[in-house]
Motif scaffolding. Sequence first.
Motif, short mmCIF file in Angstrom:
data_model
loop_
_atom_site.label_atom_id
_atom_site.label_comp_id
_atom_site.label_asym_id
_atom_site.label_seq_id
_atom_site.Cartn_x
_atom_site.Cartn_y
_atom_site.Cartn_z
N HIS A 109 7.76 3.97 -1.57
CA HIS A 109 7.16 2.90 -0.76
C HIS A 109 7.40 3.16 0.73
O HIS A 109 6.49 3.06 1.55
CB HIS A 109 7.73 1.55 -1.20
CG HIS A 109 7.15 0.38 -0.48
ND1 HIS A 109 5.87 -0.08 -0.70
CD2 HIS A 109 7.68 -0.40 0.50
CE1 HIS A 109 5.63 -1.09 0.09
NE2 HIS A 109 6.70 -1.32 0.82
N ALA A 110 8.64 3.49 1.09
CA ALA A 110 8.98 3.76 2.50
C ALA A 110 8.22 4.98 3.01
O ALA A 110 7.75 5.00 4.15
CB ALA A 110 10.49 3.95 2.65
N ASP A 112 16.80 6.77 3.73
CA ASP A 112 16.59 6.99 5.16
C ASP A 112 16.98 8.41 5.55
O ASP A 112 16.29 9.04 6.37
CB ASP A 112 17.38 5.98 5.99
CG ASP A 112 16.78 4.58 5.93
OD1 ASP A 112 15.55 4.47 5.72
OD2 ASP A 112 17.54 3.61 6.10
N ASP A 114 11.67 2.69 -4.07
CA ASP A 114 11.81 2.29 -2.66
C ASP A 114 11.53 3.46 -1.73
O ASP A 114 10.91 3.29 -0.67
CB ASP A 114 13.22 1.74 -2.39
CG ASP A 114 13.48 0.41 -3.05
OD1 ASP A 114 12.51 -0.26 -3.47
OD2 ASP A 114 14.68 0.04 -3.17
N LEU A 152 5.28 6.12 1.99
CA LEU A 152 3.88 5.72 2.19
C LEU A 152 3.73 4.89 3.45
O LEU A 152 2.76 5.06 4.21
CB LEU A 152 3.36 4.98 0.97
CG LEU A 152 3.19 5.83 -0.29
CD1 LEU A 152 2.88 4.96 -1.50
CD2 LEU A 152 2.12 6.90 -0.09
N ASN A 153 4.67 4.00 3.72
CA ASN A 153 4.63 3.19 4.94
C ASN A 153 4.75 4.03 6.20
O ASN A 153 4.29 3.62 7.26
CB ASN A 153 5.72 2.12 4.92
CG ASN A 153 5.37 0.96 4.02
OD1 ASN A 153 4.21 0.73 3.69
ND2 ASN A 153 6.38 0.21 3.60
N ARG A 154 5.37 5.20 6.10
CA ARG A 154 5.49 6.11 7.24
C ARG A 154 4.35 7.12 7.30
O ARG A 154 4.37 8.03 8.11
CB ARG A 154 6.82 6.87 7.16
CG ARG A 154 8.02 5.99 7.35
CD ARG A 154 9.29 6.82 7.33
NE ARG A 154 10.46 5.98 7.40
CZ ARG A 154 11.65 6.41 7.74
NH1 ARG A 154 11.85 7.68 8.03
NH2 ARG A 154 12.67 5.58 7.78
N GLY A 155 3.38 6.97 6.42
CA GLY A 155 2.24 7.88 6.43
C GLY A 155 2.51 9.18 5.70
O GLY A 155 1.74 10.14 5.82
N ARG A 168 2.37 11.25 2.48
CA ARG A 168 1.57 11.17 1.25
C ARG A 168 2.05 12.22 0.26
O ARG A 168 1.87 13.42 0.50
CB ARG A 168 0.11 11.41 1.61
CG ARG A 168 -0.84 11.32 0.45
CD ARG A 168 -2.28 11.53 0.90
NE ARG A 168 -2.49 12.81 1.53
CZ ARG A 168 -2.89 13.91 0.89
NH1 ARG A 168 -3.11 13.88 -0.40
NH2 ARG A 168 -3.08 15.04 1.55
#
Length: 169
Positions: free
Chosen positions: A122-123, A88, A119, A125-128, A130
């Motif tokens: 993955h996080a 984070d 992780d 990518l989930n936040r856009g 790239r």
Amino acid sequence: MRRGFDRLTEITGLPPVCSAVPGWRCTSAALTAKQAFPFVYNSDCRGRRIFYPLVAGRPLSQPQIPVTLPTYDEVIGRNGINDANYNDHLLGLIRPDRLNVLTIHAEVEGGVRSAMFADFLHAALNRGIRPVPLRDLLSEAAIEPGEMIRGSIPGREGWLACQGEEIHG
């Protein structure tokens, strides 16, 4: 440098297109020596933007793509950063209007912290966010000349090469 270049070419069947000095301990002599190789770019310093390093007042032909984000070992255990909140923290440092370059270490993100790194990806990518190869950043950059100086950053011992107007101590 020649032996390493030739050995990598032998192993992979292709010549390396980039390089980075260990620990960002780059000197003008190393930058000058790299000019004899077909590197598209180098990543030898810490900074904020892509630039052509100046040696003896002249810009070299190989741009620098500096590392802009702190490494795991530079922040873990400092200022309340631990394994539980590291991802984070790192994701919070990434900004869409800036160059965001992260160095990962085979022995950390590729080894003992590989699940944590998975992780993180993955996080991201989930936040856009790239991930892209560094080479892809060259087409998006307006590249200007700039100095590389010896500097320091929190969490890292000794000197390291830094973009002149950037982080230094």
